[in-house]
Design a protein around this motif. Structure first.
Motif, short mmCIF file in Angstrom:
data_model
loop_
_atom_site.label_atom_id
_atom_site.label_comp_id
_atom_site.label_asym_id
_atom_site.label_seq_id
_atom_site.Cartn_x
_atom_site.Cartn_y
_atom_site.Cartn_z
N LYS A 19 0.81 -1.21 0.00
CA LYS A 19 0.00 0.00 0.00
C LYS A 19 0.84 1.26 0.00
O LYS A 19 0.49 2.26 -0.62
CB LYS A 19 -0.93 -0.02 1.22
CG LYS A 19 -1.91 1.12 1.26
CD LYS A 19 -2.83 1.00 2.46
CE LYS A 19 -3.83 2.16 2.51
NZ LYS A 19 -4.72 2.05 3.69
N ASN A 20 1.98 1.24 0.72
CA ASN A 20 2.82 2.43 0.85
C ASN A 20 3.96 2.46 -0.16
O ASN A 20 4.90 3.26 -0.02
CB ASN A 20 3.40 2.52 2.27
CG ASN A 20 2.32 2.66 3.33
OD1 ASN A 20 1.20 3.12 3.03
ND2 ASN A 20 2.60 2.25 4.56
N SER A 75 -0.84 7.12 3.39
CA SER A 75 -0.06 6.22 2.54
C SER A 75 0.68 7.00 1.45
O SER A 75 1.84 6.71 1.17
CB SER A 75 -0.99 5.18 1.91
OG SER A 75 -0.31 4.41 0.95
#
Length: 364
Positions: free
Chosen positions: A26-27, A153
């Motif tokens: 996600k990041n 994020s």
């Protein structure tokens, strides 16, 4: 004000981040960068048909240039009549000038919408359109479709050490807002990512313009306005990317590069298909001409002579009947003519004899 643009753009970006974030994390900065790239591809795919119409319109405009010049020369002293004739010419050929600039006009709001959405991930700045929020408030405020977790994020993601919303001339105060989310980035890291993207974007813009200019006809390229636009597209626009690059976020530079890559590939695809269509039309025309041509060694037949010969053949019996009638009349008249001739000869002889006797009597 432009929420009808911001929400769709952010929704497409969110979708692709979910796809690549699932695979890469996600990041991940690469996941966010790919989300921007495929946002561009999605929007350009939607604009594919208008782009094809733009190309066909541009080509049709080049083909109509001789007729347009004739109208301009003919009605140079009557602007109103020239406008009427130009509209009539465009209508007869199904030409729509708006289609020539529609794809560009549609891309402008998309670019502005993406620029605003990406910049809204970090609203701590105080410039034009910025809210001057604190780092904490910014990280806990949604960004259109993106929730708080998505905003954090994006702030945490790094692409080779640089945040996607960072740019070379970004104030240090804004860079410090990244401290709790991946650390404060350095301008060296931002420049190391931005400068190559700027160069690639500038070169891609130049080569796209060169490919477009190379396909112009000689008449179109000789037009002073077209020549000026060609120079702008070849040199000024690429230079503008290099000059404006330090003020653009990395995500926008990624958008610019991917947009030019799509344009380059799309141009070759569309123009290749159009050239194939033209070759097919030429082949069909040659095939029709070959079918209508006489076979080798055969005497060409003139269709007009056949058509002219048909009534003459019909009239031949009539001419023969008339000839026969004339001959019959002549034959019937022949005995009478011979009898009349004989009578005239006999009469002439008698008259000549009588006249001789009278003369003899007179002599006596």
């Amino acid at each position: 004000m432009l929420d009808f643009i911001y929400y769709p753009v952010s929704a497409i970006l969110w979708f692709w981040h979910q796809v690549f974030g699932f695979a890469l994390g996600k990041n991940s900065g690469i996941a966010w960068a790919l989300a921007v790239v495929f946002l561009v591809f999605t929007l350009r795919l939607v604009l594919y048909k208008p782009f094809v119409k733009q190309v066909r319109t541009t080509k049709q405009m080049q083909e109509l240039q001789p007729q347009i010049k004739e109208l301009q020369k003919k009605y140079k002293n009557d602007r109103q009549q020239m406008t009427v004739e130009m509209q009539k010419l465009q209508k007869d050929h199904g030409f729509n000038p708006l289609m020539g600039c529609l794809p560009v006009l549609l891309q402008v709001p998309v670019f502005l919408g993406l620029f605003h959405v990406l910049r809204s991930f970090n609203r701590t700045g105080t410039g034009i359109g910025q809210l001057g929020m604190s780092a904490y408030d910014n990280a806990h405020t949604p960004n259109y479709i993106f929730g708080v977790g998505d905003v954090q994020s994006f702030l945490t993601a790094r692409l080779f050490g640089a945040p996607l919303s960072g740019f070379i001339t970004e104030p240090m105060k804004v860079l410090e807002s990244f401290a709790d989310y991946g650390g404060v980035p350095s301008k060296v890291a931002i420049a190391a990512v931005s400068i190559p993207l700027m160069i690639i974007a500038g070169l891609a813009t130049h080569f796209n313009a060169r490919a477009s200019v190379a396909r112009q006809s000689e008449a179109a390229a000789a037009n002073p306005q077209a020549a000026m636009m060609n120079k702008l597209a070849l040199w000024v626009f690429p230079l503008g990317v290099l000059v404006g690059g330090p003020f653009l976020p990395i995500a926008i530079l990624i958008y610019w590069v991917s947009n030019n890559i799509w344009t380059y590939a799309q141009q070759h695809l569309v123009f290749g298909r159009m050239e194939a269509e033209e070759e097919e039309k030429k082949a069909q025309a040659l095939e029709r001409r070959a079918q209508n041509a006489p076979k080798p060694g055969a005497k060409p037949v003139d269709v007009r002579k056949k058509q002219d010969a048909a009534p003459k053949q019909d009239a031949a019996p009539k001419e023969d009947a008339v000839t026969d009638a004339v001959d019959t009349t002549k034959k019937a008249a022949a005995p009478q003519a011979s009898q009349n001739g004989a009578a005239r000869q006999t009469g002439n002889k008698k008259r000549s004899g009588n006249r001789g006797r009278a003369n003899q009597k007179r002599r006596r």
